[in-house]
Structures are given as structure tokens and as C-alpha cells.
Design a protein around this motif. Structure first.
Motif, PDB file in Angstrom:
ATOM      1  N   LEU A 197       0.743  -1.232   0.049  1.00  0.00           N
ATOM      2  CA  LEU A 197       0.014  -0.178   0.120  1.00  0.00           C
ATOM      3  C   LEU A 197       0.732   1.257  -0.032  1.00  0.00           C
ATOM      4  O   LEU A 197       0.454   2.082  -0.735  1.00  0.00           O
ATOM      5  CB  LEU A 197      -0.835   0.032   1.272  1.00  0.00           C
ATOM      6  CG  LEU A 197      -1.771   1.306   1.219  1.00  0.00           C
ATOM      7  CD1 LEU A 197      -2.833   1.322   0.063  1.00  0.00           C
ATOM      8  CD2 LEU A 197      -3.010   1.130   2.556  1.00  0.00           C
ATOM      9  N   CYS A 198       1.895   1.250   0.667  1.00  0.00           N
ATOM     10  CA  CYS A 198       2.883   2.127   0.502  1.00  0.00           C
ATOM     11  C   CYS A 198       3.322   2.702  -0.717  1.00  0.00           C
ATOM     12  O   CYS A 198       3.273   3.873  -0.997  1.00  0.00           O
ATOM     13  CB  CYS A 198       3.999   2.046   1.837  1.00  0.00           C
ATOM     14  SG  CYS A 198       3.739   1.942   3.464  1.00  0.00           S
ATOM     15  N   GLU A 199       3.808   1.845  -1.251  1.00  0.00           N
ATOM     16  CA  GLU A 199       4.315   2.018  -2.899  1.00  0.00           C
ATOM     17  C   GLU A 199       3.244   2.385  -3.550  1.00  0.00           C
ATOM     18  O   GLU A 199       3.438   3.280  -4.418  1.00  0.00           O
ATOM     19  CB  GLU A 199       4.733   0.637  -3.410  1.00  0.00           C
ATOM     20  CG  GLU A 199       6.062  -0.233  -2.337  1.00  0.00           C
ATOM     21  CD  GLU A 199       7.345   0.163  -2.985  1.00  0.00           C
ATOM     22  OE1 GLU A 199       7.447   1.037  -3.765  1.00  0.00           O
ATOM     23  OE2 GLU A 199       8.218  -0.571  -2.496  1.00  0.00           O
ATOM     24  N   VAL A 200       2.080   1.851  -3.390  1.00  0.00           N
ATOM     25  CA  VAL A 200       0.845   2.402  -4.349  1.00  0.00           C
ATOM     26  C   VAL A 200       0.718   3.838  -4.004  1.00  0.00           C
ATOM     27  O   VAL A 200       0.482   4.588  -4.727  1.00  0.00           O
ATOM     28  CB  VAL A 200      -0.380   1.378  -3.895  1.00  0.00           C
ATOM     29  CG1 VAL A 200      -1.779   2.145  -4.258  1.00  0.00           C
ATOM     30  CG2 VAL A 200      -0.315   0.198  -4.601  1.00  0.00           C
ATOM     31  N   LEU A 201       0.659   4.107  -2.704  1.00  0.00           N
ATOM     32  CA  LEU A 201       0.664   5.346  -2.302  1.00  0.00           C
ATOM     33  C   LEU A 201       1.539   6.531  -2.861  1.00  0.00           C
ATOM     34  O   LEU A 201       1.296   7.575  -3.328  1.00  0.00           O
ATOM     35  CB  LEU A 201       0.271   5.793  -0.723  1.00  0.00           C
ATOM     36  CG  LEU A 201      -0.929   5.102  -0.381  1.00  0.00           C
ATOM     37  CD1 LEU A 201      -0.924   5.055   1.276  1.00  0.00           C
ATOM     38  CD2 LEU A 201      -2.451   5.823  -0.742  1.00  0.00           C
ATOM     39  N   GLN A 202       2.580   6.013  -2.666  1.00  0.00           N
ATOM     40  CA  GLN A 202       3.901   6.966  -3.197  1.00  0.00           C
ATOM     41  C   GLN A 202       3.614   7.053  -4.818  1.00  0.00           C
ATOM     42  O   GLN A 202       4.008   8.089  -5.131  1.00  0.00           O
ATOM     43  CB  GLN A 202       5.271   6.493  -2.811  1.00  0.00           C
ATOM     44  CG  GLN A 202       5.676   6.782  -1.416  1.00  0.00           C
ATOM     45  CD  GLN A 202       6.860   6.331  -1.051  1.00  0.00           C
ATOM     46  OE1 GLN A 202       7.677   5.532  -1.791  1.00  0.00           O
ATOM     47  NE2 GLN A 202       7.335   6.931   0.119  1.00  0.00           N
ATOM     48  N   PHE A 203       3.236   5.882  -5.641  1.00  0.00           N
ATOM     49  CA  PHE A 203       2.983   5.969  -6.937  1.00  0.00           C
ATOM     50  C   PHE A 203       2.143   7.127  -7.168  1.00  0.00           C
ATOM     51  O   PHE A 203       2.176   7.861  -8.206  1.00  0.00           O
ATOM     52  CB  PHE A 203       2.767   4.703  -7.384  1.00  0.00           C
ATOM     53  CG  PHE A 203       2.680   4.663  -8.964  1.00  0.00           C
ATOM     54  CD1 PHE A 203       3.653   4.071  -9.782  1.00  0.00           C
ATOM     55  CD2 PHE A 203       1.394   5.075  -9.644  1.00  0.00           C
ATOM     56  CE1 PHE A 203       3.700   4.029 -11.021  1.00  0.00           C
ATOM     57  CE2 PHE A 203       1.632   4.999 -11.064  1.00  0.00           C
ATOM     58  CZ  PHE A 203       2.521   4.524 -11.634  1.00  0.00           C
ATOM     59  N   SER A 204       1.026   6.983  -6.177  1.00  0.00           N
ATOM     60  CA  SER A 204      -0.182   7.936  -6.581  1.00  0.00           C
ATOM     61  C   SER A 204       0.525   9.509  -6.377  1.00  0.00           C
ATOM     62  O   SER A 204      -0.115  10.310  -7.108  1.00  0.00           O
ATOM     63  CB  SER A 204      -1.330   7.678  -5.699  1.00  0.00           C
ATOM     64  OG  SER A 204      -1.371   8.170  -4.269  1.00  0.00           O
ATOM     65  N   ILE A 205       1.233   9.638  -5.430  1.00  0.00           N
ATOM     66  CA  ILE A 205       1.664  10.868  -5.315  1.00  0.00           C
ATOM     67  C   ILE A 205       2.493  11.598  -6.469  1.00  0.00           C
ATOM     68  O   ILE A 205       2.299  12.368  -7.070  1.00  0.00           O
ATOM     69  CB  ILE A 205       2.810  11.371  -4.099  1.00  0.00           C
ATOM     70  CG1 ILE A 205       1.620  10.735  -2.741  1.00  0.00           C
ATOM     71  CG2 ILE A 205       3.151  12.359  -3.840  1.00  0.00           C
ATOM     72  CD1 ILE A 205       2.527  10.746  -1.540  1.00  0.00           C
ATOM     73  N   LEU A 206       3.391  10.457  -6.977  1.00  0.00           N
ATOM     74  CA  LEU A 206       4.147  10.999  -8.067  1.00  0.00           C
ATOM     75  C   LEU A 206       3.337  11.005  -9.247  1.00  0.00           C
ATOM     76  O   LEU A 206       3.587  11.830 -10.044  1.00  0.00           O
ATOM     77  CB  LEU A 206       5.275   9.724  -8.253  1.00  0.00           C
ATOM     78  CG  LEU A 206       6.350   9.635  -7.077  1.00  0.00           C
ATOM     79  CD1 LEU A 206       7.025   8.183  -7.238  1.00  0.00           C
ATOM     80  CD2 LEU A 206       7.188  10.716  -7.103  1.00  0.00           C
ATOM     81  N   LYS A 207       2.480  10.403  -9.634  1.00  0.00           N
ATOM     82  CA  LYS A 207       1.489  10.492 -10.487  1.00  0.00           C
ATOM     83  C   LYS A 207       0.654  11.756 -10.526  1.00  0.00           C
ATOM     84  O   LYS A 207       0.705  12.647 -11.555  1.00  0.00           O
ATOM     85  CB  LYS A 207       0.645   9.196 -10.750  1.00  0.00           C
ATOM     86  CG  LYS A 207      -0.647   9.661 -11.933  1.00  0.00           C
ATOM     87  CD  LYS A 207      -1.141   8.302 -12.420  1.00  0.00           C
ATOM     88  CE  LYS A 207      -2.404   8.542 -13.238  1.00  0.00           C
ATOM     89  NZ  LYS A 207      -2.118   9.250 -14.713  1.00  0.00           N
ATOM     90  N   SER A 208       0.243  12.076  -9.378  1.00  0.00           N
ATOM     91  CA  SER A 208      -0.443  13.202  -9.171  1.00  0.00           C
ATOM     92  C   SER A 208       0.449  14.366  -9.530  1.00  0.00           C
ATOM     93  O   SER A 208      -0.004  15.584 -10.098  1.00  0.00           O
ATOM     94  CB  SER A 208      -0.681  13.340  -7.782  1.00  0.00           C
ATOM     95  OG  SER A 208      -1.604  12.577  -7.405  1.00  0.00           O
ATOM     96  N   PHE A 209       1.807  14.460  -9.412  1.00  0.00           N
ATOM     97  CA  PHE A 209       2.707  15.492  -9.725  1.00  0.00           C
ATOM     98  C   PHE A 209       3.008  15.445 -11.147  1.00  0.00           C
ATOM     99  O   PHE A 209       3.949  16.250 -11.630  1.00  0.00           O
ATOM    100  CB  PHE A 209       3.730  15.536  -8.675  1.00  0.00           C
ATOM    101  CG  PHE A 209       3.483  16.368  -7.447  1.00  0.00           C
ATOM    102  CD1 PHE A 209       3.744  17.647  -7.187  1.00  0.00           C
ATOM    103  CD2 PHE A 209       2.864  15.853  -6.389  1.00  0.00           C
ATOM    104  CE1 PHE A 209       3.467  18.352  -6.034  1.00  0.00           C
ATOM    105  CE2 PHE A 209       2.568  16.197  -5.320  1.00  0.00           C
ATOM    106  CZ  PHE A 209       2.964  17.608  -5.130  1.00  0.00           C
ATOM    107  N   GLY A 210       2.704  14.520 -11.892  1.00  0.00           N
ATOM    108  CA  GLY A 210       3.183  14.241 -13.262  1.00  0.00           C
ATOM    109  C   GLY A 210       4.201  13.674 -13.618  1.00  0.00           C
ATOM    110  O   GLY A 210       5.052  13.624 -14.807  1.00  0.00           O
TER     111      GLY A 210
END
Lengths: 762, 176
Positions: free
Chosen positions: A580-593
Motif C-alpha cells: 500500500l505504501c508503494e501504491v500511495l507513493q506512486f499516486s503522489i508521483l503520478k499526481s505531480f506528473g
């Protein structure tokens, strides 16, 4: 066919009447001109169109006159050409001793090159002229033949050493033939058509002769013989290794001796002697039947510690003999080859030592016992025994046993095959799950008691175990892909999200089993209260007897089950949290493009849906848990994205969630480590890791390091990206998957790197 | 100017192709490997020529492929060899060759394109991954030079995403 017709014209006018070529040189006919003449009529288009000729045949085919593929073109030095095994090399006694020592030293070190460094036999051991000569002559006579140089060091000592080495090679050949490890991939046994002592059954014969040589060298009372003596002692240890397979010996005395000798030899670099010139060469590749392209000899390094690695790894395998439960055996299998790929001999030996020729596990349990123990150690005798003993279950349990044996075998595979093994097993576990559920449901429906009824319906302990094993295999397959660097960063979201989803499914299953075990424990305890309340003396006595029986026979195993399930739940929670941590970090990185879950590759031939579906192909047929759709993945990621308004506070929330998950994982890791250290009788959990304590602790240490690295990555990400979006950020950074020092390779970090400096991932 | 042509009717280039590939590949291939590909699937080999070169009839790059039914269920295209003469690299010639080959295999009804490449061959991995290939599995010590390999697949149809066991055969009959 045209081709056949054209080949038909290629007959020899000079062949003898029975079709065989006379071996006398004078009778041979030079057909070169005729051959090329007839060859002119062959049309290239008709060659290699036979359906039986496939690309495998093609890539393994050799070609006459092609220096890269024709070993008859190997050129030897004059010393190599002239080398004779009939003469003892060396002008003096000392020189001859040095030469024999040099040959045996090279052969011993070549064994390490062959087995530890994956080299071939012809470029190592078989490159020795004496080995080739002795194996050839001996196989003709089907008995050990000896050199006749007139020098005892050559005629006896060297021969005894060579036969010892070849006898050990014969043991390795036997391991290879058992089919556990893969020819060429894990081990090369290109014997060049030579017979590796198939006619020598007696290990004692080889050992006795080695010992006579040791005695002889000792009798020379020369300080220069020390190195050779130790070499011979090392070879004795190697010869004895077959006992672990022949009589399934778990005695490690010879392995300890091997370690001791290897450590001694490792320190004797100054005693290095050169073998006689021409003794080792590529000659065997030129002279004997060779199915492979020419290959240069390896130069053996001073590698005696390679024997230490082999011996220690075999010792790790033999530890399984001390398993006090199937759980301990399974945990040994899970951990012994998990972090570091073990020596090929140890890996090949493991399944053969574990599952014996008569299909008995460790010589103690039948296949049925084995599966019965696995089931009862998972979900308690009281919940599973009725089901297991039902005759309807026999074929299902037989199938479960087969899959379990495959599971054990897979644990010893090389790191790449290990993942492939799980790929194959997924189908087997899934089919077994369906079969088991149907059978168990039938049995449970017929049961009169309330044994198997839970709040959520019929409880099926055996099916729960199969489901647990299936989902574990799925998670392992998914995460192993990170270890093998199979995924690109854009795929990290899908794979970690899937791993999270599977962990969640696994957790639900384990919680249900845990709940049933707990209710069993509680029902026994409540019997105690009933006794106190019971007024009728006879009934009170009956209840007391029942209570005593349950306390004596069931309570202990129920408590053990509960503690084991607690361990499984805690382990699963680590995987779930980190995923889940990996998923959430991915989501942050995607949010920032700075990353996307879509490929940046050209889509002219394919598309993201197909790529994801191909990636998840191994799971496409799995019934339960149901495979997530492309839309489900998209929707999950969209839900996690940080969007306007209030980006900063949403980001903070996501970061907090990551920190919380990291904290959960770290707590679980610490608890598990404490319990591993304390042992199964002294902790909250039963981990079954007594025999692989060191490896298990290292595994959890790595997960600990990963959790810490993820936490740190939170700070790095926010420092680099800031707390508000900017259009220029996506140009500045790229994301790569990296493994921090000492961290788990199953959870690589989504590392932000400067895109101008590091455009290429991995 | 670089010109791309299929090998078909150009078998005279056999020796040039062999030289081109032998110069770079770590695996020594026998003449039979070349014959196997070129004789059976000449239409799936594409050559690149430099029309402005003095030796404009000598190929400076090539891709050699085949396509077959995989386990009776799926049409699989396979990229066997790809090479570009060293002084022509960095000009997108390899990419164009691969693209032409995939287009042809796609037209011919392939469900997927497969290949293997060395784990250490970053240039090849970048080339293929930028065209949509993904790494399906890693193969331990796959090559004679002892290196690991990745098996890469580019899915062209949905059939590529289903386990072979669960696919209808090509005649539409499900054996399960």
C-alpha cells in the motif's frame, strides 16, 4: 521431396560392400571433390525446410569449417599436441611431486569453476589430458586403469586423485539426471562421450585408494608433500558426499572436514605449483565427440573457499532432517534459497533428500502424513480431522500432496525458474481449490454437528489452506517480478496494487481460520464454566472427563495453531502495508506528473489495456480471488490521486497514511523478529523458523530496511516536488525502481531522479 | 538515404546478412540458423540499404523474423536477429526495421511478437520497450556467454493475454 532426391544423389562410390567405411586409412577414399561437385546441385532454398528442424535445432547446430562452431579447427600448441600420459613429467623427484601437486590443485580448483562459476566440464576438469586418458582406458576395460610411467606419484597418487574427482563428478551427474536442476542453465555436464565411472559402484574402493595415496605421500616425509596431502583429503570428503543421497545421511562430519580442508588450502597460496606444460588444453574438444562450439579454458582463480560455500549450503539443506514439524520443514524450504541462490549441488540435493525414492518425506512421513500434517498445523486437528479422514477426500489429498511436492521442489530452483515454477503452480492450486471446496462442502453438508458452521456459513478448513497457499503463490509470483527486474516503473502501481489486493484476500481467509480456532479454544474454556454450574454429579463427572480430554488432546495444538495463524497474519500485514505504501507513493508521483501507469512507449501496435492484461495473464484463469479488470485498476488509482482543491492537505493526508502503514509494518517486523529469536515455545507467535533463523531474520531485516527507505522516500519526494503542482516538474524528474542497501528486492523504491541525468531506467 | 526492403527474392544477400549479424551477436550461429529463418520466412526478413553509399547494394542493417502457431493456439511472431552496421547506428534504422517486421507480422495475423534479449543489453531493451514490448520473464544463464535474458512480448491481440491452455484452437474448437 526435392531435398531428399538431391541428398539421394550424394552417394559414395568408394564405400565398402556392407556400407561401412573401412577404418584403415589406406582404404579411405577422398570424396572432397565429389562432395563439392554434388553439392553444387543443391538448391539453398530447399535446405532446412524439414518441419522437424526448429529454431532450437538451429541454434544448437554446429557448422564445419566455421571457426566459431567447428572444434576440429582448434589449434593446439606443440606441447599440447605432443603431450603423453605414458611419461612422468619432471626431471627430478621434487619436480615430479610439484607437477603432480600442480595437476591435482588445478583439478580441484576447476571443480569450483565448474560448479560454483557455472563453467563446462571440457573447459575445466576434462581439459586435463590425464583425466581424458584414464576415463577412456578405464571405460574400455570397465575397471579402474592406471598410468604406467614408472613413477608412483603419477601411476598411483595422481590416478587415485583423478578417480576421486571423477567419482564426485559422477555424483553430480546423478543429481543432474534426477531432473531437479537444469542442464546447461544450472549445471553443465558435457561429458564428451566419456563414461564417468558408471562401472564403479563401490565408494569404499575409491576412498581406500585415496587413503593409500595419502599414506604413501606421508611416507615420503618431505615437507613439500603437505599441500598434496590436504588436496587428497579434500577429495576424500568430496567422494563421501554421495552418502547424503545414497543412504540419506544427515551426518555433517565430512562436510565439516571439507570446510576445514578448503580453508587450509585457501591459505596456502604460496604452495601453488604449475602443472606440466600441455597437460591442460582444449584438446579434448578437438579429439572427442563435441556437441558444443569451441570454448577457451577457464583460468582457475585461487578459489578453495568455493568448497566452503558448497559445504555450508549442503549443511543448510541437511538441517531439514531436524525438522520437528512440517511447518519447520516448509519454512526451511521457504527461506534457505530465498535471499541468496544456493550452490547448485545443494539445490539439486534438497528435494531428493527431502522426498525420498520411496516418496516418503524425510524417510519418516508418507505423502498422506505430510499433507495431513500441513493441514492440521494450519487449521488444527479438531477442525480438519473429520474432513481429512473422509474417503471422498483421498483423491483430492493425493492431488494436494503432488502439488505440495512440486512446491518443495520449486523452492530449490534458480532464482528465475522459481518464479516460473509459481506460474505453473497457480493453475494447479486453483484447480485443487475448486476440487477441494466441492468435496469439503459435500462432507460438511452431511455432517450433523455444528463443527463446521461459522457466522459466515460452512467453514472449510482444507479449502482455506489451499486458498491460502494459492494466494501466497500469487503474491510471491507478483513480487518476485520486482526482484528479477521484470517490471518497468510504470507497471509498479498495478503490481503493488494487485499485491495489496491479494494480501487483503489472504488476510480475510486467515482471519476466518483464526476466528474458528479461537472459538474452539473458547468452547473448551466454557466447558470449565459449565462444570462449575453443573449440579448433577454424574453429568458433572462426564463434563469433567470431556474437559480433561479436550485439554489434554486438543488445547495445545489449538493454541499452537492460533499462534501460527497470528504469525501468518502479521507477515501478511507487512506485505499488505508495504504494498500500500508503494501504491500511495506512486499516486503522489503520478499526481505531480512525474510518472504514469500508462506506458510511454509507442502505441501503434498495442495499448495499455493489452499490456496490463498480458502482464496479468498468469492470473487470467484464476477463479478466486477474481482478477481485477483494467477499469478496476484505473479507478483505484484515480481514487488515490491528489487533485485540486487543497492539494497540500490531501498530500499531507496521503503522507500520513504512508507513515502509518510503515509504522504498522515496522511493529509487525519487530514482533516477528523477537519471536524468531525467542523460539516457538517462548513467544506470541509460532514462526517455524528454528532451522533457518539466520535467513529468516535477514529476510525481515531487509523488509525493515525497505519500510525505513519508503518512509525516507516520503521526505525526499516532498522535498523535491514541493507541496504544490507545477507544470515544469514532470520535465525535471523521472522515476526509477531502485533497491536501497540491505533492503528487500521485493519492494524496490520509487526513486525520483533528475531526468536530464538519468533518462534510462534501471 | 536509407531504403528498406524485404528479403524476398533477394537471397543473394545471404552472405552479407550473415557477416552483418556475426559481427555483433554474442551467440555463434551456424549457417543452418540463417537458412532456417531465411528459407522459410524470407518475407519476414527486412534489409536496410544506404542508397548514397558506394556499396549501395550491400545491406547495412537487417531484422530476421519468423511467425508460427504457438502450441497450436496462438500466432506468434518472433524476432530472431537484429543488426545494424556500427557506423550507421543512432539513426533509427533498427527501429524502422523492427517496425516494418512487426507491421508485416501483424498483417499476417500474429497475436503477439516475442523475442529474447540479454539483460545487460540496455540499448536493445530500450528499443523494444519503447515499441511497447514488456518483459515477461527472466531466464537464468540463457546465453552461451553466461548472461541472463529477458523474454519480451508485444501483445497485438487479446489472444496474447490468455493462457494457451484456455484458448480455443485456431479452428475455433475448445479442447477443454
Amino acid at each position: 521431396m526435392d531435398l531428399e532426391k538431391e541428398f539421394g544423389n550424394l552417394h559414395l562410390s568408394g564405400s565398402t560392400k556392407d556400407g561401412l567405411i573401412d577404418e584403415k586409412l589406406s582404404d579411405l577414399v577422398d570424396i572432397t571433390e565429389l562432395f563439392f561437385d554434388l553439392g553444387k546441385d543443391l538448391s539453398p532454398q530447399t535446405i532446412i525446410q524439414d518441419p522437424g528442424f526448429n529454431s532450437f535445432e538451429g541454434t544448437h547446430s554446429l557448422e564445419v569449417n566455421n571457426p566459431k562452431l567447428d572444434s576440429s579447427l582448434i589449434s593446439l600448441t606443440s606441447e599440447e599436441e605432443r603431450f603423453s600420459c605414458d611419461v612422468a613429467c619432471g626431471a627430478t623427484d621434487v619436480e615430479r611431486l610439484m607437477y603432480v601437486t600442480g595437476i591435482v590443485d588445478w583439478l580441484a580448483r576447476f571443480l569450483v569453476c565448474w560448479l560454483n562459476e557455472y563453467q563446462t566440464l571440457p573447459t575445466t576438469v576434462l581439459s586435463c589430458r590425464y583425466v581424458e586418458f584414464l576415463l577412456t582406458v578405464s571405460s574400455e576395460r570397465e575397471e579402474l586403469s592406471y598410468l604406467r610411467t614408472g613413477d608412483r606419484l603419477y601411476d598411483q597418487v595422481l590416478c587415485d586423485a583423478i578417480y576421486g574427482i571423477c567419482y564426485f563428478a559422477k555424483f553430480v551427474q546423478k543429481l543432474l539426471k534426477a531432473g531437479v536442476v537444469f542442464e546447461e542453465e544450472d549445471l553443465n555436464f558435457n561429458h564428451m562421450g566419456l563414461d564417468f565411472l558408471s562401472y564403479v559402484e563401490d565408494q569404499e574402493l575409491i576412498l581406500t585408494r585415496l587413503h593409500r595415496s595419502i599414506d604413501y605421500i606421508e611416507s615420503l616425509q618431505s615437507p613439500e608433500t603437505g599441500f598434496l596431502q590436504h588436496l587428497l583429503k579434500l577429495i576424500c570428503c568430496l567422494v563421501s558426499l554421495e552418502n547424503h543421497l545414497k543412504v540419506y545421511s544427515a551426518d555433517t562430519t565430512e562436510l565439516d572436514n571439507l570446510i576445514e580442508e578448503a580453508i587450509y588450502l585457501e591459505q596456502q597460496r604460496s604452495s601453488e605449483c604449475d602443472p606440466p606444460p600441455g597437460c591442460f588444453s582444449m584438446g579434448i574438444q578437438k579429439r572427442l565427440s563435441n556437441q558444443f562450439p569451441p570454448k577457451h579454458l577457464v583460468v582457475p582463480t585461487w578459489n578453495y573457499k568455493g568448497f566452503v560455500i558448497m559445504a555450508q549450503d549442503i549443511k543448510a539443506v541437511l538441517m531439514v532432517d531436524k525438522a520437528a514439524s512440517m511447518l519447520e520443514a516448509a519454512q526451511l524450504a521457504s527461506f534457505f534459497n530465498k535471499l541468496t541462490q544456493r550452490h547448485v549441488v545443494a539445490r539439486a540435493l534438497f528435494p531428493l533428500f527431502f522426498i525420498r525414492d520411496d516418496e516418503r518425506v524425510l524417510g519418516r512421513y508418507s505423502g498422506f502424513d505430510c499433507i495431513n500434517l500441513h493441514l492440521t498445523e494450519f487449521c488444527a486437528t479438531t477442525t480438519a480431522s473429520t474432513t481429512i479422514l473422509s474417503p471422498e477426500m483421498t483423491p483430492v489429498l493425493q492431488e494436494a500432496m503432488n502439488i505440495m511436492f512440486e512446491w518443495y521442489q520449486n523452492m530449490a530452483q534458480n532464482t528465475s525458474r522459481y518464479r516460473q515454477g509459481y506460474n505453473r503452480q497457480l493453475l494447479l492450486w486453483d484447480a485443487l481449490h475448486a476440487q477441494m471446496e466441492s468435496c469439503e462442502y459435500e462432507i460438511a453438508s452431511q455432517a450433523t454437528g455444528e463443527e463446521s458452521i461459522t457466522k459466515t456459513g460452512i467453514f472449510m478448513p482444507c479449502s482455506s489452506w489451499v486458498f491460502f497457499m494459492k494466494v501466497t503463490a500469487m503474491i510471491e509470483y507478483v513480487l518476485k517480478g520486482f526482484d528479477l527486474e521484470v517490471y518497468k516503473p510504470f507497471e509498479a502501481f498495478a503490481m503493488f496494487w494487485y499485491s495489496y489486493y491479494l494480501s487483503y484476500q489472504q488476510e480475510s481467509c486467515l482471519e476466518k481460520v483464526h476466528e474458528v480456532i479461537e472459538s474452539k479454544i473458547n468452547s473448551i474454556h466454557s466447558l470449565g464454566k459449565k462444570i462449575k454450574k453443573q449440579k448433577n454429579a454424574q453429568k458433572k463427572t462426564e463434563l469433567k472427563a470431556q474437559y480433561r480430554h479436550l485439554m489434554d488432546n486438543n488445547m495445545e495444538s489449538l493454541r499452537t495453531n492460533k499462534r501460527y495463524l497470528s504469525y501468518l497474519l502479521m507477515h501478511g500485514s507487512i506485505i499488505k502495508s508495504l504494498s500500500l505504501c508503494e501504491v500511495l507513493q506512486f499516486s503522489i508521483l503520478k499526481s505531480f506528473g512525474v510518472i504514469d501507469n500508462k506506458t510511454s512507449a509507442s502505441k501503434i501496435f498495442s495499448n495499455d489495456r493489452l499490456l496490463l492484461e498480458l502482464r496479468l495473464k498468469p492470473f487470467s484463469s484464476i477463479g478466486v480471488p477474481e482478477l481485477l479488470t483494467y477499469e478496476a485498476f484505473e479507478s483505484a488509482l484515480n481514487d488515490l490521486l491528489i487533485t485540486e482543491p487543497m492539494i497540500s492537505s490531501k498530500l499531507e493526508k496521503t503522507l500520513d497514511r504512508i507513515s502509518k502503514e510503515v509504522s504498522n509494518a515496522l511493529t509487525a517486523i519487530d514482533t516477528i523478529k523477537k519471536c524468531i529469536n525467542a523460539g516457538d515455545n517462548n513467544g506470541l507467535l509460532v514462526t517455524g523458523t528454528r532451522l533457518v533463523k539466520e535467513q529468516a531474520l535477514k529476510y525481515y531485516d531487509q523488509l525493515h530496511a525497505s519500510a525505513k527507505a519508503i518512509e525516507l522516500n516520503n521526505a525526499v519526494i516532498t522535498a523535491k516536488l514541493g507541496r504544490s503542482k507545477s507544470s515544469s516538474i514532470s520535465d525535471k524528474f523521472t522515476v526509477r525502481l531502485s533497491i536501497p542497501n540491505d533492503a528487500s528486492r521485493f519492494f524496490p523504491l520509487l526513486e525520483l531522479t533528475n531526468s536530464t541525468k538519468n533518462k534510462r531506467v534501471r | 538515404m536509407i531504403i528498406y526492403q524485404p528479403l524476398i527474392n533477394n537471397l543473394s544477400h545471404f552472405q552479407s546478412l550473415k557477416r552483418l549479424i556475426d559481427a555483433d551477436l554474442s551467440e555463434p550461429y551456424s549457417v543452418y540458423v540463417y537458412r532456417y529463418f531465411l528459407n522459410r520466412w524470407p518475407e519476414l526478413t527486412f534489409l536496410a540499404f544506404d542508397s548514397e553509399s558506394e556499396t549501395s547494394d550491400e545491406p547495412i542493417g537487417c531484422v530476421i523474423c519468423k511467425s508460427e502457431l504457438h502450441r497450436g493456439r496462438r500466432m506468434r511472431g518472433y524476432i530472431g536477429m537484429l543488426a545494424v552496421q556500427s557506423d550507421y547506428r543512432g539513426r533509427g534504422i533498427a527501429k524502422s526495421l523492427v517496425k516494418k517486421a512487426i507491421e508485416k507480422m501483424h498483417q499476417d495475423g500474429c497475436d503477439e511478437i516475442m523475442l529474447e534479449t540479454e539483460v545487460e543489453n540496455v540499448a536493445a531493451l530500450n528499443l523494444y520497450e519503447n515499441m511497447g514490448f514488456i518483459r515477461m520473464k527472466r531466464m537464468f544463464r540463457y546465453y552461451l556467454n553466461e548472461g541472463d535474458a529477458f523474454k519480451l512480448i508485444l501483445p497485438l491481440t487479446q489472444r496474447s493475454c490468455v493462457r494457451t491452455t484456455f484458448l480455443d484452437d485456431v479452428n475455433g474448437i475448445d479442447i477443454l
